[in-house]
Design a protein around this motif. Structure first.
Motif, PDB file in Angstrom:
ATOM      1  N   LYS A  61      87.324  -6.746  44.788  1.00 13.27           N
ATOM      2  CA  LYS A  61      86.028  -7.207  45.308  1.00 13.27           C
ATOM      3  C   LYS A  61      86.037  -8.735  45.429  1.00 13.27           C
ATOM      4  O   LYS A  61      86.841  -9.410  44.801  1.00 13.27           O
ATOM      5  CB  LYS A  61      84.907  -6.710  44.397  1.00 13.27           C
ATOM      6  N   LYS A  62      85.129  -9.271  46.247  1.00 13.68           N
ATOM      7  CA  LYS A  62      85.265 -10.658  46.687  1.00 13.68           C
ATOM      8  C   LYS A  62      84.180 -11.613  46.193  1.00 13.68           C
ATOM      9  O   LYS A  62      84.228 -12.805  46.494  1.00 13.68           O
ATOM     10  CB  LYS A  62      85.294 -10.696  48.214  1.00 13.68           C
ATOM     11  N   ARG A 108      74.646  -3.789  44.451  1.00 11.27           N
ATOM     12  CA  ARG A 108      75.708  -4.345  45.292  1.00 11.27           C
ATOM     13  C   ARG A 108      77.068  -3.762  44.898  1.00 11.27           C
ATOM     14  O   ARG A 108      77.311  -3.425  43.737  1.00 11.27           O
ATOM     15  CB  ARG A 108      75.735  -5.868  45.196  1.00 11.27           C
ATOM     16  N   LYS A 109      77.965  -3.708  45.875  1.00 16.91           N
ATOM     17  CA  LYS A 109      79.282  -3.127  45.651  1.00 16.91           C
ATOM     18  C   LYS A 109      80.406  -4.147  45.810  1.00 16.91           C
ATOM     19  O   LYS A 109      81.586  -3.769  45.776  1.00 16.91           O
ATOM     20  CB  LYS A 109      79.506  -1.968  46.631  1.00 16.91           C
ATOM     21  N   ASP A 110      80.059  -5.427  45.984  1.00 21.19           N
ATOM     22  CA  ASP A 110      81.072  -6.438  46.286  1.00 21.19           C
ATOM     23  C   ASP A 110      81.266  -7.462  45.172  1.00 21.19           C
ATOM     24  O   ASP A 110      81.948  -8.463  45.357  1.00 21.19           O
ATOM     25  CB  ASP A 110      80.717  -7.167  47.585  1.00 21.19           C
ATOM     26  N   ILE A 111      80.689  -7.217  43.994  1.00 28.51           N
ATOM     27  CA  ILE A 111      80.742  -8.197  42.909  1.00 28.51           C
ATOM     28  C   ILE A 111      81.930  -7.906  42.000  1.00 28.51           C
ATOM     29  O   ILE A 111      82.016  -6.854  41.362  1.00 28.51           O
ATOM     30  CB  ILE A 111      79.440  -8.213  42.096  1.00 28.51           C
ATOM     31  N   CYS A 159      77.770  -4.021  33.918  1.00 30.36           N
ATOM     32  CA  CYS A 159      79.130  -4.413  34.296  1.00 30.36           C
ATOM     33  C   CYS A 159      80.112  -3.271  34.067  1.00 30.36           C
ATOM     34  O   CYS A 159      81.007  -3.036  34.888  1.00 30.36           O
ATOM     35  CB  CYS A 159      79.562  -5.653  33.516  1.00 30.36           C
ATOM     36  N   THR A 160      79.944  -2.558  32.976  1.00 33.70           N
ATOM     37  CA  THR A 160      80.816  -1.426  32.681  1.00 33.70           C
ATOM     38  C   THR A 160      80.654  -0.326  33.720  1.00 33.70           C
ATOM     39  O   THR A 160      81.638   0.223  34.230  1.00 33.70           O
ATOM     40  CB  THR A 160      80.518  -0.870  31.270  1.00 33.70           C
ATOM     41  N   LYS A 161      79.411  -0.007  34.055  1.00 34.41           N
ATOM     42  CA  LYS A 161      79.145   1.074  35.007  1.00 34.41           C
ATOM     43  C   LYS A 161      79.623   0.736  36.414  1.00 34.41           C
ATOM     44  O   LYS A 161      80.063   1.620  37.151  1.00 34.41           O
ATOM     45  CB  LYS A 161      77.643   1.379  35.032  1.00 34.41           C
ATOM     46  N   LYS A 162      79.536  -0.537  36.797  1.00 36.17           N
ATOM     47  CA  LYS A 162      79.822  -0.944  38.175  1.00 36.17           C
ATOM     48  C   LYS A 162      81.211  -1.553  38.347  1.00 36.17           C
ATOM     49  O   LYS A 162      81.526  -2.087  39.409  1.00 36.17           O
ATOM     50  CB  LYS A 162      78.760  -1.943  38.651  1.00 36.17           C
ATOM     51  N   ASN A 163      82.047  -1.484  37.322  1.00 34.52           N
ATOM     52  CA  ASN A 163      83.393  -2.074  37.387  1.00 34.52           C
ATOM     53  C   ASN A 163      83.321  -3.559  37.754  1.00 34.52           C
ATOM     54  O   ASN A 163      84.050  -4.046  38.628  1.00 34.52           O
ATOM     55  CB  ASN A 163      84.279  -1.321  38.383  1.00 34.52           C
TER      56      ASN A 163
END
Length: 235
Positions: A61-62, A108-111, A159-163
């Motif tokens: 991710k970016k 969000r999916k990009d963090i 953070c754990t749930k969203k990698n």
């Protein structure tokens, strides 16, 4: 003789052995941080650079998240505002101790990573002390350990749930709060921790402690896909 041992001895003969203090210090840092591996750098800024780079590399991710007022070194990759002449498009600056921020992180999916400077517990979302800030007598700080602990634990869970890699930046704070630093003090385990001049008693040094899977400079399925950490004093 085991082939791996033979190769290690040949390498040691070619490059010279490391001082035993390096192993001793590394073991202590692993114990203090509660993490698997350690890398050494020239400064706290370089340590943050390496931690963020590895987080992006391994998550794919970016985007990086920093919080209002927090300082993480002079690198423009974590300094999107004043003092950086380059426009930065890959860093989100969010409000600390805010439900809106938690909502953003959930959706969000990009963090790739979130940087936390625990010194901000004294002054959430306010400018940190620096050589560019006038410290006047009307400046005050309020510390609510319970509230900040609740915030960090909520952040850790998301953070754990969203990698998302949670990076605790303890370059300034070091071990002033407890032997295990802010992690021990607030009861929160980060994925990576950075240390700096506090570790060296004021001497220039930077350290990254991290989980083994995040500290790898290559990918298991792509051994030629390498994330460099090079330099005379990087190890």
């Amino acid at each position: 003789m085991d082939e791996g041992i033979a190769q290690t001895r040949e390498l040691g003969a070619a490059l010279g052995p490391y001082h035993p203090l390096i192993i001793n210090n590394t073991d202590k840092l692993k114990d203090i941080s509660g993490l698997d591996e350690v890398s050494y750098h020239m400064s706290g800024t370089e340590a943050v650079m390496q931690a963020v780079r590895l987080a992006h590399y391994h998550t794919g991710k970016k985007r990086t998240v920093v919080f209002c007022g927090a300082y993480h070194g002079w690198w423009d990759g974590v300094q999107p505002g004043i003092g950086n002449p380059r426009k930065v498009h890959d860093v989100y600056t969010l409000k600390e101790m805010s439900n809106d921020t938690l909502r953003v992180l959930k959706t969000r999916k990009d963090i790739a990573c979130v940087l936390v400077n625990p010194l901000q517990a004294l002054n959430p979302n306010g400018g940190s002390s620096s050589d560019s800030m006038l410290i006047a007598s009307d400046r005050s700080a309020h510390f609510d350990k319970e509230a900040y602990t609740v915030w960090l634990k909520a952040l850790r869970e998301i953070c754990t749930k969203k990698n998302i890699v949670m990076i605790m930046d303890e370059v300034f704070l070091g071990f002033r709060l407890a032997k295990g630093g802010a992690q021990e003090y607030f009861g929160v385990q980060a994925d990576m921790v950075t240390y700096g001049k506090t570790l060296g008693g004021g001497l220039p040094v930077g350290v990254v402690c991290g989980k083994a899977e995040l500290m790898k400079r290559y990918k298991e399925h792509k051994p030629t896909d390498i994330c460099f950490a090079r330099g005379t004093f990087n190890a």
